[in-house]
Write a protein that holds these residues in place. Structure first.
Motif, PDB file in Angstrom:
ATOM      1  N   ASN A 188       2.382  15.483  29.304  1.00 27.89           N
ATOM      2  CA  ASN A 188       3.471  14.812  28.747  1.00 27.89           C
ATOM      3  C   ASN A 188       4.230  16.141  27.957  1.00 27.89           C
ATOM      4  OD1 ASN A 188       2.617  12.646  29.704  1.00 27.89           O
ATOM      5  ND2 ASN A 188       1.639  11.947  27.937  1.00 27.89           N
ATOM      6  N   ALA A 189       5.403  15.908  27.589  1.00 27.10           N
ATOM      7  CA  ALA A 189       6.103  16.896  26.793  1.00 27.10           C
ATOM      8  C   ALA A 189       5.344  17.044  25.651  1.00 27.10           C
ATOM      9  CB  ALA A 189       7.487  16.185  26.329  1.00 27.10           C
ATOM     10  N   THR A 190       4.636  16.156  25.082  1.00 27.82           N
ATOM     11  CA  THR A 190       4.035  16.648  23.880  1.00 27.82           C
ATOM     12  C   THR A 190       2.928  17.755  23.894  1.00 27.82           C
ATOM     13  OG1 THR A 190       2.493  14.700  24.167  1.00 27.82           O
ATOM     14  CG2 THR A 190       4.152  14.105  22.813  1.00 27.82           C
ATOM     15  N   ALA A 191       2.412  17.835  25.087  1.00 25.89           N
ATOM     16  CA  ALA A 191       1.334  19.015  25.232  1.00 25.89           C
ATOM     17  C   ALA A 191       2.056  20.370  25.241  1.00 25.89           C
ATOM     18  CB  ALA A 191       1.009  18.558  26.633  1.00 25.89           C
ATOM     19  N   ARG A 192       3.149  20.532  25.328  1.00 24.26           N
ATOM     20  CA  ARG A 192       3.822  21.974  25.553  1.00 24.26           C
ATOM     21  C   ARG A 192       3.797  22.742  24.002  1.00 24.26           C
ATOM     22  NH1 ARG A 192       9.476  19.288  28.175  1.00 24.26           N
ATOM     23  NH2 ARG A 192       8.463  19.004  30.189  1.00 24.26           N
ATOM     24  N   ASP A 193       3.664  21.843  23.081  1.00 26.51           N
ATOM     25  CA  ASP A 193       3.355  22.647  21.908  1.00 26.51           C
ATOM     26  C   ASP A 193       2.018  22.636  21.003  1.00 26.51           C
ATOM     27  OD1 ASP A 193       6.163  23.852  21.922  1.00 26.51           O
ATOM     28  OD2 ASP A 193       7.066  21.959  21.080  1.00 26.51           O
ATOM     29  N   ASP A 194       1.437  21.896  21.850  1.00 27.98           N
ATOM     30  CA  ASP A 194      -0.203  21.594  21.303  1.00 27.98           C
ATOM     31  C   ASP A 194      -0.842  22.961  21.323  1.00 27.98           C
ATOM     32  OD1 ASP A 194      -1.961  19.325  20.782  1.00 27.98           O
ATOM     33  OD2 ASP A 194      -3.089  20.668  22.270  1.00 27.98           O
ATOM     34  N   PRO A 195      -1.685  23.056  20.032  1.00 16.47           N
ATOM     35  CA  PRO A 195      -2.655  24.120  20.042  1.00 16.47           C
ATOM     36  C   PRO A 195      -3.622  24.222  21.332  1.00 16.47           C
ATOM     37  CG  PRO A 195      -2.383  22.790  17.974  1.00 16.47           C
ATOM     38  CD  PRO A 195      -1.757  22.158  18.941  1.00 16.47           C
ATOM     39  N   LEU A 196      -4.226  23.296  21.870  1.00 15.07           N
ATOM     40  CA  LEU A 196      -4.963  23.213  22.870  1.00 15.07           C
ATOM     41  C   LEU A 196      -4.412  23.376  24.149  1.00 15.07           C
ATOM     42  CD1 LEU A 196      -8.028  23.568  23.410  1.00 15.07           C
ATOM     43  CD2 LEU A 196      -8.064  20.837  23.418  1.00 15.07           C
ATOM     44  N   PHE A 197      -3.277  22.603  24.520  1.00 12.96           N
ATOM     45  CA  PHE A 197      -2.935  22.422  25.760  1.00 12.96           C
ATOM     46  C   PHE A 197      -1.742  23.190  25.911  1.00 12.96           C
ATOM     47  CE2 PHE A 197      -5.567  18.877  25.940  1.00 12.96           C
ATOM     48  CZ  PHE A 197      -5.996  18.466  27.162  1.00 12.96           C
ATOM     49  N   GLY A 198      -0.935  23.663  25.127  1.00 12.64           N
ATOM     50  CA  GLY A 198       0.401  24.588  25.293  1.00 12.64           C
ATOM     51  C   GLY A 198       0.114  25.745  26.165  1.00 12.64           C
ATOM     52  N   GLY A 199       1.054  25.894  27.134  1.00 14.88           N
ATOM     53  CA  GLY A 199       1.012  26.898  28.036  1.00 14.88           C
ATOM     54  C   GLY A 199       0.234  26.714  29.434  1.00 14.88           C
ATOM     55  N   LEU A 200      -0.313  25.156  29.222  1.00 15.63           N
ATOM     56  CA  LEU A 200      -0.879  25.099  30.807  1.00 15.63           C
ATOM     57  C   LEU A 200       0.302  24.351  31.638  1.00 15.63           C
ATOM     58  CD1 LEU A 200      -4.178  22.841  29.586  1.00 15.63           C
ATOM     59  CD2 LEU A 200      -4.085  25.095  30.962  1.00 15.63           C
ATOM     60  N   PRO A 201       0.094  24.523  32.886  1.00 14.88           N
ATOM     61  CA  PRO A 201       1.190  23.857  33.846  1.00 14.88           C
ATOM     62  C   PRO A 201       1.296  22.210  33.691  1.00 14.88           C
ATOM     63  CG  PRO A 201      -0.840  24.368  34.913  1.00 14.88           C
ATOM     64  CD  PRO A 201      -1.167  25.141  33.500  1.00 14.88           C
ATOM     65  N   ASP A 202       2.604  21.801  34.056  1.00 15.44           N
ATOM     66  CA  ASP A 202       2.747  20.632  33.843  1.00 15.44           C
ATOM     67  C   ASP A 202       1.987  19.764  34.731  1.00 15.44           C
ATOM     68  OD1 ASP A 202       4.725  21.364  31.961  1.00 15.44           O
ATOM     69  OD2 ASP A 202       6.254  21.056  33.361  1.00 15.44           O
ATOM     70  N   ARG A 203       1.392  20.028  35.715  1.00 15.27           N
ATOM     71  CA  ARG A 203       0.386  19.389  36.451  1.00 15.27           C
ATOM     72  C   ARG A 203      -0.914  20.304  36.718  1.00 15.27           C
ATOM     73  NH1 ARG A 203       2.823  14.930  39.328  1.00 15.27           N
ATOM     74  NH2 ARG A 203       5.067  14.727  38.750  1.00 15.27           N
ATOM     75  N   LEU A 204      -1.918  19.749  36.571  1.00 11.84           N
ATOM     76  CA  LEU A 204      -3.268  20.368  37.025  1.00 11.84           C
ATOM     77  C   LEU A 204      -4.245  19.408  37.471  1.00 11.84           C
ATOM     78  CD1 LEU A 204      -5.344  19.398  34.619  1.00 11.84           C
ATOM     79  CD2 LEU A 204      -3.850  21.033  33.176  1.00 11.84           C
ATOM     80  N   VAL A 205      -5.087  20.064  38.257  1.00 14.68           N
ATOM     81  CA  VAL A 205      -6.276  19.181  38.773  1.00 14.68           C
ATOM     82  C   VAL A 205      -7.347  19.200  38.088  1.00 14.68           C
ATOM     83  CG1 VAL A 205      -7.574  18.759  40.763  1.00 14.68           C
ATOM     84  CG2 VAL A 205      -5.069  19.405  41.050  1.00 14.68           C
ATOM     85  N   ALA A 206      -8.372  18.134  38.035  1.00 21.60           N
ATOM     86  CA  ALA A 206      -9.377  17.931  36.893  1.00 21.60           C
ATOM     87  C   ALA A 206     -10.491  17.098  37.477  1.00 21.60           C
ATOM     88  CB  ALA A 206      -8.849  17.467  35.710  1.00 21.60           C
ATOM     89  N   ARG A 212     -10.319  27.660  26.011  1.00 17.31           N
ATOM     90  CA  ARG A 212      -9.209  27.704  24.992  1.00 17.31           C
ATOM     91  C   ARG A 212      -9.682  26.898  23.570  1.00 17.31           C
ATOM     92  NH1 ARG A 212      -3.648  26.394  26.502  1.00 17.31           N
ATOM     93  NH2 ARG A 212      -3.045  27.570  28.278  1.00 17.31           N
ATOM     94  N   PHE A 213     -10.580  26.093  23.652  1.00 16.26           N
ATOM     95  CA  PHE A 213     -11.252  25.216  22.415  1.00 16.26           C
ATOM     96  C   PHE A 213     -11.784  26.391  21.771  1.00 16.26           C
ATOM     97  CE2 PHE A 213     -14.250  22.685  20.180  1.00 16.26           C
ATOM     98  CZ  PHE A 213     -13.532  22.070  19.578  1.00 16.26           C
ATOM     99  N   ALA A 214     -12.568  27.077  22.711  1.00 19.17           N
ATOM    100  CA  ALA A 214     -13.438  27.984  21.936  1.00 19.17           C
ATOM    101  C   ALA A 214     -12.665  29.370  21.249  1.00 19.17           C
ATOM    102  CB  ALA A 214     -14.592  29.101  22.782  1.00 19.17           C
ATOM    103  N   ALA A 215     -11.444  29.463  21.755  1.00 18.41           N
ATOM    104  CA  ALA A 215     -10.743  30.656  21.251  1.00 18.41           C
ATOM    105  C   ALA A 215     -10.076  29.793  19.782  1.00 18.41           C
ATOM    106  CB  ALA A 215      -9.491  30.893  22.228  1.00 18.41           C
TER     107      ALA A 215
END
Length: 233
Positions: free
Chosen positions: A126-144, A225-228
């Motif tokens: 979601n748009a809220t993830a773009r500036d999130d300390p953990l999720f920011g910078g990830l692609p808008d769509r990912l496979v998990a 990312r979490f460890a960093a």
């Protein structure tokens, strides 16, 4: 950074898989990498939980149990998490840990009305993830990788929904300033995911033919990312 980094173990994988590849905490440790010694606390086996003021970071594993079973050890972890969150300790909850974290903050967990979600699935940030300390910078769509029958049905009032898909609108949550929950399994690699698919695909019936298993590097990178993030505090 001061204090202990702890992995709270709330379940075990299949015995034959553990004998060959290790268990949830082993895969999580490998994904976190870095120089920190992550102590494992087996809460499901009744181990004492550390005092919140002793902690530098917490990761909560997945489990084959269901949160709604409300086992005494699970309720104890849920209550303990409230003190951990009050001290703004960085927390990452994975699958069962994600759901437990949401319940600790006032959310609702139950069986997903769409049934079992299994395999490697696309997740939309979601748009809220773009500036999130953990999720920011990830692609808008990912496979998990995913394997779950229960979900967070209602997030806590203060939670930010960071990621979703058509099966589960709450694939990732941020709870407060320093806690995150993910319904997917960043610690699973392709082989582990395939074992879970092989064990459960019959439960999907005709939908089992649609289950896909692929490499999921973006999801796996969330642990590093979490460890960093923890190291930077």
């Amino acid at each position: 950074m001061q204090g202990r980094c702890c992995i709270i173990k709330v379940g075990r994988t299949f015995g034959e898989l553990a004998a060959r590849r290790g268990d949830f905490e082993d895969w999580i440790r490998a994904g976190l990498g870095g120089d920190h010694a992550w102590r494992v606390v087996d809460a499901a086996a009744g181990a004492s939980l550390p005092a919140p003021d002793e902690l530098a970071a917490v990761v909560i594993t997945g489990s084959h149990a269901m949160v709604t079973e409300a086992a005494p050890w699970s309720l104890a972890v849920e209550h303990w998490l409230q003190g951990v969150l009050a001290r703004r300790v960085p927390v990452l909850g994975i699958c069962y840990g994600h759901q437990l974290l949401a319940r600790a903050c006032g959310g609702e967990v139950g069986f997903n009305p769409r049934g079992l979600e299994l395999g490697s699935v696309e997740i939309r940030l979601n748009a809220t993830a773009r500036d999130d300390p953990l999720f920011g910078g990830l692609p808008d769509r990912l496979v998990a990788p995913v394997t779950h029958a229960q979900s967070v049905l209602r997030p806590p009032p203060e939670a930010q929904v960071l990621a979703a898909n058509d099966h589960d609108p709450h694939q990732a949550l941020r709870l407060g300033e320093t806690a995150w929950g993910v319904q997917f399994h960043p610690e699973f690699d392709r082989e582990v995911t395939q074992v879970y698919v092989d064990r459960q695909v019959a439960a999907l019936g005709a939908r089992g033919a649609e289950v896909e298993v692929v490499d999921t590097p973006e999801a796996a990178g969330l642990l590093q990312r979490f460890a960093a993030l923890v190291s930077g505090r």
